[in-house]
Design an enzyme around this catalytic site. Structure first.
Site, PDB file in Angstrom:
ATOM      1  N   LYS A  83       0.857  -1.192   0.000  1.00  0.00           N
ATOM      2  CA  LYS A  83       0.000   0.000   0.000  1.00  0.00           C
ATOM      3  C   LYS A  83       0.892   1.241   0.000  1.00  0.00           C
ATOM      4  O   LYS A  83       1.753   1.396   0.872  1.00  0.00           O
ATOM      5  CB  LYS A  83      -0.831   0.009   1.275  1.00  0.00           C
TER       6      LYS A  83
HETATM    7  C1  E4P Z   1      -8.377   1.086   3.662  1.00  0.00           C
HETATM    8  O1  E4P Z   1      -7.655   0.229   3.206  1.00  0.00           O
HETATM    9  C2  E4P Z   1      -8.258   1.698   4.969  1.00  0.00           C
HETATM   10  O2  E4P Z   1      -7.507   0.824   5.778  1.00  0.00           O
HETATM   11  C3  E4P Z   1      -9.565   1.880   5.666  1.00  0.00           C
HETATM   12  O3  E4P Z   1     -10.645   1.412   4.897  1.00  0.00           O
HETATM   13  C4  E4P Z   1      -9.767   3.217   6.287  1.00  0.00           C
HETATM   14  O4  E4P Z   1     -10.996   3.191   6.966  1.00  0.00           O
HETATM   15  P1  E4P Z   1     -11.413   4.256   8.099  1.00  0.00           P
HETATM   16  O5  E4P Z   1     -11.790   5.524   7.417  1.00  0.00           O
HETATM   17  O6  E4P Z   1     -12.568   3.602   8.772  1.00  0.00           O
HETATM   18  O7  E4P Z   1     -10.209   4.411   8.986  1.00  0.00           O
END
Ligand code: E4P
Length: 218
Positions: A83
């Site tokens: 990522k």
């Molecule tokens: C995506 O890969 C992120 O880890 C995640 O969906 C972020 O979500 P949040 O806005 O609930 O922290």
């Protein structure tokens, strides 16, 4: 639609896997920090449990450091997806590592133009954060629809992973549009299967069956 769990918690992943619904896992530094263990340790346990892509995020912000971190993470296992955040240094790094065959999930996507750039530079997946857009009063469903249209127009192979999911309606609406993947907390996965009429209906079926069993036996 592929379903990923958005967590670094091993117990939650075990529960999701037992439902047969987990095609992959996404983590981020905040989710990993909650577990209080090293990334490698947690990543290995997840990779043992899940036969699918597991996103592990870089924490560097300079392209040369992102590149070496991405190479390190990719070496952990063939199912690791790296990522990289949607910043200019991230885009530079993406361009390099994608050409080396590393699968990259570009994260923190909040606009369709960001998604276009990520696809141009070779992202395997983009992660638009729908819940965080809703939090600031923006229509996040329009964003998913725009990204899918743009990718379709130019036949990009990049997949759209709906992230920051807060409730089942996010899944319903983005599935209608044909988004490739949704990543969600275990709670949302469980909410998807629940309906009060199913529970009421089952209770009645079982009660009727018990009644007739007693009649037959008396
Ligand atoms: C995506 O890969 C992120 O880890 C995640 O969906 C972020 O979500 P949040 O806005 O609930 O922290």
């Amino acid at each position: 639609m592929k379903f990923f769990l958005d967590t670094a918690n091993i117990e939650e992943i075990r529960k999701g896997v037992s439902l047969g619904l987990v095609d992959g896992v996404t983590t981020n530094p905040s989710l990993l920090a909650k577990e209080g263990r090293s990334l490698e340790e947690v990543a290995r346990e997840i990779l043992d449990l899940v036969d699918g892509p597991v996103s592990l995020e870089v924490v560097s912000t300079q392209s040369d450091e992102i590149i070496s971190e991405a190479r390190q993470l990719a070496k952990i296992h063939k199912n690791v997806m790296v990522k990289i955040p949607m910043i200019s240094e991230g885009l530079k790094a993406l361009h390099v590592v994608a050409q080396e065959g590393i699968s990259v999930n570009v994260t923190l996507i909040f606009s369709a133009t960001q998604a276009l750039l990520a696809a141009k530079n070779g992202a395997a997946i983009v992660s638009p954060f729908v819940g965080r857009l809703d939090d600031i009063g923006t229509d996040s469903m329009d964003l998913i629809s725009d990204i899918l249209t743009i990718y379709d127009n130019y036949e990009f192979p990049t997949e759209v992973l709906v992230a920051s999911v807060r409730h089942p309606v996010h899944i319903l609406e983005t599935a209608r549009m044909g988004a490739h993947i949704a990543t969600m907390p275990l709670k949302v996965m469980e909410q998807l299967l629940k309906h009060p009429l199913t529970d009421i209906g089952l209770e009645k079926f079982l009660a009727d069956w018990e009644k007739q069993k007693q009649l037959v036996s008396s």
